[in-house]
Design a protein around this motif. Structure first.
Motif, PDB file in Angstrom:
ATOM      1  N   ASP A 173       0.829  -1.218   0.000  1.00  0.00           N
ATOM      2  CA  ASP A 173       0.000   0.000   0.000  1.00  0.00           C
ATOM      3  C   ASP A 173       0.856   1.258   0.000  1.00  0.00           C
ATOM      4  OD1 ASP A 173       0.723  -1.001   2.497  1.00  0.00           O
ATOM      5  OD2 ASP A 173      -0.726   0.295   3.520  1.00  0.00           O
ATOM      6  N   LEU A 188       3.768   1.259  -1.824  1.00  0.00           N
ATOM      7  CA  LEU A 188       4.686   0.883  -2.911  1.00  0.00           C
ATOM      8  C   LEU A 188       6.020   0.369  -2.363  1.00  0.00           C
ATOM      9  CD1 LEU A 188       4.054   3.658  -5.619  1.00  0.00           C
ATOM     10  CD2 LEU A 188       3.044   1.394  -5.461  1.00  0.00           C
ATOM     11  N   GLY A 215       6.585   9.473   4.566  1.00  0.00           N
ATOM     12  CA  GLY A 215       5.674   9.777   5.673  1.00  0.00           C
ATOM     13  C   GLY A 215       6.345   9.621   7.032  1.00  0.00           C
ATOM     14  N   ALA A 275      15.861   5.370  -3.604  1.00  0.00           N
ATOM     15  CA  ALA A 275      16.724   4.277  -3.159  1.00  0.00           C
ATOM     16  C   ALA A 275      16.221   2.932  -3.678  1.00  0.00           C
ATOM     17  CB  ALA A 275      16.799   4.272  -1.638  1.00  0.00           C
ATOM     18  N   ILE A 288      13.117   5.662 -11.396  1.00  0.00           N
ATOM     19  CA  ILE A 288      13.085   7.124 -11.216  1.00  0.00           C
ATOM     20  C   ILE A 288      14.097   7.535 -10.138  1.00  0.00           C
ATOM     21  CG2 ILE A 288      11.601   9.129 -10.776  1.00  0.00           C
ATOM     22  CD1 ILE A 288       9.164   7.302 -11.164  1.00  0.00           C
ATOM     23  N   PHE A 311      15.099  11.644  -6.191  1.00  0.00           N
ATOM     24  CA  PHE A 311      15.737  12.494  -5.170  1.00  0.00           C
ATOM     25  C   PHE A 311      15.662  13.987  -5.498  1.00  0.00           C
ATOM     26  CE2 PHE A 311      17.862   8.441  -5.770  1.00  0.00           C
ATOM     27  CZ  PHE A 311      17.834   7.883  -4.514  1.00  0.00           C
ATOM     28  N   GLY A 367      11.516   3.712  -2.570  1.00  0.00           N
ATOM     29  CA  GLY A 367      12.564   4.368  -1.770  1.00  0.00           C
ATOM     30  C   GLY A 367      12.131   4.527  -0.325  1.00  0.00           C
ATOM     31  N   GLN A 368      12.623   5.589   0.276  1.00  0.00           N
ATOM     32  CA  GLN A 368      12.326   5.835   1.688  1.00  0.00           C
ATOM     33  C   GLN A 368      10.848   6.187   1.872  1.00  0.00           C
ATOM     34  OE1 GLN A 368      14.308   5.499   4.289  1.00  0.00           O
ATOM     35  NE2 GLN A 368      12.872   6.314   5.800  1.00  0.00           N
ATOM     36  N   THR A 377      20.674   7.964   8.750  1.00  0.00           N
ATOM     37  CA  THR A 377      19.745   6.960   8.195  1.00  0.00           C
ATOM     38  C   THR A 377      20.478   6.073   7.186  1.00  0.00           C
ATOM     39  OG1 THR A 377      17.968   8.565   8.384  1.00  0.00           O
ATOM     40  CG2 THR A 377      17.531   6.672   6.976  1.00  0.00           C
ATOM     41  N   LEU A 378      21.301   6.703   6.350  1.00  0.00           N
ATOM     42  CA  LEU A 378      22.036   5.909   5.356  1.00  0.00           C
ATOM     43  C   LEU A 378      23.012   4.954   6.044  1.00  0.00           C
ATOM     44  CD1 LEU A 378      22.790   8.509   2.528  1.00  0.00           C
ATOM     45  CD2 LEU A 378      21.016   6.761   2.611  1.00  0.00           C
ATOM     46  N   ALA A 417      11.702   3.674  -7.392  1.00  0.00           N
ATOM     47  CA  ALA A 417      12.026   5.101  -7.280  1.00  0.00           C
ATOM     48  C   ALA A 417      13.017   5.342  -6.152  1.00  0.00           C
ATOM     49  CB  ALA A 417      10.753   5.915  -7.035  1.00  0.00           C
ATOM     50  N   ILE A 434      12.874  16.179  -4.308  1.00  0.00           N
ATOM     51  CA  ILE A 434      12.697  16.538  -2.898  1.00  0.00           C
ATOM     52  C   ILE A 434      13.988  17.099  -2.292  1.00  0.00           C
ATOM     53  CG2 ILE A 434      10.729  15.023  -2.443  1.00  0.00           C
ATOM     54  CD1 ILE A 434      12.724  12.959  -1.298  1.00  0.00           C
ATOM     55  N   TYR A 437      20.503   1.960   5.207  1.00  0.00           N
ATOM     56  CA  TYR A 437      20.694   1.611   3.790  1.00  0.00           C
ATOM     57  C   TYR A 437      22.047   0.961   3.531  1.00  0.00           C
ATOM     58  CZ  TYR A 437      16.498   4.107   2.291  1.00  0.00           C
ATOM     59  OH  TYR A 437      15.194   4.496   2.094  1.00  0.00           O
ATOM     60  N   ASP A 472      21.206   8.304  -3.470  1.00  0.00           N
ATOM     61  CA  ASP A 472      21.913   7.502  -2.452  1.00  0.00           C
ATOM     62  C   ASP A 472      21.733   6.018  -2.750  1.00  0.00           C
ATOM     63  OD1 ASP A 472      19.342   6.928  -1.580  1.00  0.00           O
ATOM     64  OD2 ASP A 472      19.421   8.285   0.129  1.00  0.00           O
TER      65      ASP A 472
HETATM   66  C1  LHQ Z   1       4.650   6.464  -0.616  1.00  0.00           C
HETATM   67  C2  LHQ Z   1       5.911   6.603  -1.220  1.00  0.00           C
HETATM   68  C3  LHQ Z   1       7.012   6.945  -0.394  1.00  0.00           C
HETATM   69  C4  LHQ Z   1       5.557   6.970   1.405  1.00  0.00           C
HETATM   70  C5  LHQ Z   1       4.525   6.103  -2.741  1.00  0.00           C
HETATM   71  N1  LHQ Z   1       6.780   7.122   0.908  1.00  0.00           N
HETATM   72  N2  LHQ Z   1       4.468   6.656   0.688  1.00  0.00           N
HETATM   73  C6  LHQ Z   1      15.482   9.361   1.628  1.00  0.00           C
HETATM   74  C7  LHQ Z   1      15.376   9.993   2.900  1.00  0.00           C
HETATM   75  C8  LHQ Z   1      16.002   9.434   4.024  1.00  0.00           C
HETATM   76  C9  LHQ Z   1      17.106   8.800   4.010  1.00  0.00           C
HETATM   77  C10 LHQ Z   1      17.861   8.473   2.931  1.00  0.00           C
HETATM   78  O1  LHQ Z   1      17.367   8.054   1.749  1.00  0.00           O
HETATM   79  C11 LHQ Z   1      16.320   8.490   1.148  1.00  0.00           C
HETATM   80  C12 LHQ Z   1      16.245   7.878  -0.131  1.00  0.00           C
HETATM   81  C13 LHQ Z   1      15.046   8.002  -0.974  1.00  0.00           C
HETATM   82  O2  LHQ Z   1      14.586   7.001  -1.413  1.00  0.00           O
HETATM   83  S1  LHQ Z   1      14.458   9.530  -1.323  1.00  0.00           S
HETATM   84  C14 LHQ Z   1      13.226   9.235  -2.516  1.00  0.00           C
HETATM   85  C15 LHQ Z   1      11.947   8.822  -1.882  1.00  0.00           C
HETATM   86  N3  LHQ Z   1      10.986   8.410  -2.877  1.00  0.00           N
HETATM   87  C16 LHQ Z   1      10.313   9.279  -3.623  1.00  0.00           C
HETATM   88  O3  LHQ Z   1      10.500  10.468  -3.613  1.00  0.00           O
HETATM   89  C17 LHQ Z   1       9.218   8.674  -4.485  1.00  0.00           C
HETATM   90  C18 LHQ Z   1       7.871   9.123  -3.999  1.00  0.00           C
HETATM   91  N4  LHQ Z   1       6.823   8.458  -4.741  1.00  0.00           N
HETATM   92  C19 LHQ Z   1       6.447   8.826  -5.965  1.00  0.00           C
HETATM   93  O4  LHQ Z   1       6.983   9.745  -6.562  1.00  0.00           O
HETATM   94  C20 LHQ Z   1       5.326   8.080  -6.592  1.00  0.00           C
HETATM   95  O5  LHQ Z   1       4.613   7.439  -5.590  1.00  0.00           O
HETATM   96  C21 LHQ Z   1       5.800   7.033  -7.633  1.00  0.00           C
HETATM   97  C22 LHQ Z   1       6.328   7.760  -8.884  1.00  0.00           C
HETATM   98  C23 LHQ Z   1       6.868   6.116  -7.066  1.00  0.00           C
HETATM   99  C24 LHQ Z   1       4.589   6.168  -8.048  1.00  0.00           C
HETATM  100  O6  LHQ Z   1       3.530   7.005  -8.463  1.00  0.00           O
HETATM  101  P1  LHQ Z   1       2.071   6.388  -8.600  1.00  0.00           P
HETATM  102  O7  LHQ Z   1       2.148   5.132  -9.371  1.00  0.00           O
HETATM  103  O8  LHQ Z   1       1.194   7.474  -9.148  1.00  0.00           O
HETATM  104  O9  LHQ Z   1       1.614   5.973  -7.132  1.00  0.00           O
HETATM  105  P2  LHQ Z   1       1.165   6.935  -5.929  1.00  0.00           P
HETATM  106  O10 LHQ Z   1       2.022   8.140  -5.883  1.00  0.00           O
HETATM  107  O11 LHQ Z   1      -0.312   7.126  -6.005  1.00  0.00           O
HETATM  108  O12 LHQ Z   1       1.545   6.020  -4.666  1.00  0.00           O
HETATM  109  C25 LHQ Z   1       0.700   4.961  -4.197  1.00  0.00           C
HETATM  110  C26 LHQ Z   1       0.675   5.037  -2.697  1.00  0.00           C
HETATM  111  O13 LHQ Z   1       1.992   4.800  -2.202  1.00  0.00           O
HETATM  112  C27 LHQ Z   1       0.271   6.438  -2.208  1.00  0.00           C
HETATM  113  O14 LHQ Z   1      -0.424   6.286  -0.986  1.00  0.00           O
HETATM  114  P3  LHQ Z   1      -2.007   6.534  -0.906  1.00  0.00           P
HETATM  115  O15 LHQ Z   1      -2.328   6.304   0.532  1.00  0.00           O
HETATM  116  O16 LHQ Z   1      -2.240   7.930  -1.385  1.00  0.00           O
HETATM  117  O17 LHQ Z   1      -2.592   5.503  -1.841  1.00  0.00           O
HETATM  118  C28 LHQ Z   1       1.592   7.093  -1.937  1.00  0.00           C
HETATM  119  O18 LHQ Z   1       1.533   8.117  -0.987  1.00  0.00           O
HETATM  120  C29 LHQ Z   1       2.389   5.913  -1.406  1.00  0.00           C
HETATM  121  N5  LHQ Z   1       3.820   6.141  -1.596  1.00  0.00           N
HETATM  122  N6  LHQ Z   1       5.792   6.369  -2.525  1.00  0.00           N
HETATM  123  N7  LHQ Z   1       8.264   7.050  -0.881  1.00  0.00           N
END
Ligand code: LHQ
Length: 264
Positions: free
Chosen positions: A24, A26, A69, A115, A135, A138, A65-66, A85-86, A113, A141, A90, A146
């Protein structure tokens, strides 16, 4: 099936399948999921029954990724230390994947997306569903790539493509990722798990010690001189030549039968 709820773990036919399981969200990472993945990877290191790993995600995504929320800035308080955190969550998992001397297959079943994409790129053989995309989220935001992304993207793609992906966060479709050599194959969605499981099982039935040494060598090539690499090949081939699987492989060839490798 065992393991924590956030990463389900299954051992069958020598393949330890680790499934990221927060569909839920992803399969975005919270602390529990990091630790559950670590436990699964540690088991892969320690359990001789596990001769290959298959990493995938539950539901329609691989990993987003992370969990953003988890660190909601609207809640106030001091800014989080993402370096910590890393370091804490990670990086140990990235190191466990790279240092595991057994093949790690990754089946990217949907969007990968942040990480999540870069954990896939750390695996040894990556198959992705044609509908999946990668994707470098990073930039959207204010963060940097990373989970090894700044390293793997640059090494695999070179600076021009690495920079464009990381600076724009433009989604890269699976077929393009395969064309660019970032992953092994993009396959029809319906056949992803069939093909990934078949591949992981074939690897698990292989000469594990030799495959592990091969992984070590290929990873070392990125930093070694040719001279250093030739020395390393000599040492690894010596070790491989002493293995029971080498004797079995040659015997099976001479007897015109399929080898039965024991993984040692
Ligand atoms: C999510 C997420 C998510 C929570 C989808 N979190 N709920 C970061 C910080 C700390 C330490 C070090 O490392 C990092 C590394 C990282 O990974 S930073 C990058 C974090 N990830 C993102 O920025 C990706 C955020 N997500 C998106 O851009 C989209 O969700 C993608 C493009 C992945 C998918 O888009 P859609 O297919 O349109 O799905 P959606 O956006 O509707 O997501 C479905 C659900 O999953 C939704 O929840 P809901 O309750 O509204 O159904 C999203 O809120 C949830 N979700 N990614 N990272």
């Amino acid at each position: 099936m065992t393991g924590s709820e956030t990463v389900s773990t299954e051992l069958a036919e020598g393949v330890l399948t680790l499934t990221l399981n927060r569909p839920d969200k992803l399969n975005s990472f919270n602390e529990e999921m990091h630790l559950a993945l670590r436990a699964g990877l540690q088991r892969a290191h320690e359990d001789p029954q596990a001769r290959a790993v298959l990493l995938t995600g539950a539901g329609r995504g691989f990993c987003a990724g992370q969990d953003l929320g988890d660190r909601d800035p609207r809640k106030g308080g001091p800014a989080p230390d993402l370096g910590r955190t890393l370091e804490t969550f990670y990086n140990p998992n990235l190191r466990l994947i790279r240092s595991l001397e057994k093949p790690v297959v990754c089946a990217v079943n949907g969007v990968a997306a942040g990480a999540g994409a870069n954990i896939a790129f750390a695996c040894d053989i990556v198959l992705a569903a044609k509908s999946a995309k990668f994707i470098q989220a990073f930039a959207k935001i204010g963060l940097i790539p990373d989970a090894g992304g700044s390293w793997s993207l640059t090494r695999i793609l070179g600076e021009p493509r690495a920079k464009a992906l990381a600076l724009t966060a433009e989604p890269l479709p699976a077929e393009k990722a395969a064309e660019w050599g970032l992953i092994w194959k993009a396959v029809e969605d319906e056949s992803l798990m069939i093909q990934a499981t078949e591949l992981a099982r074939a690897l698990a039935a292989g000469p594990t010690l030799g495959l592990g040494l091969t992984k070590r060598l290929i990873q070392a090539a990125a930093v070694n001189s040719l001279d250093a690499q030739l020395d390393m090949e000599r040492d690894c081939q010596r070790a491989a030549g002493l293995s029971a699987d080498y004797a079995e492989g040659v015997t099976a060839f001479l007897e015109k039968r399929k080898p039965e490798f024991q993984g040692k």
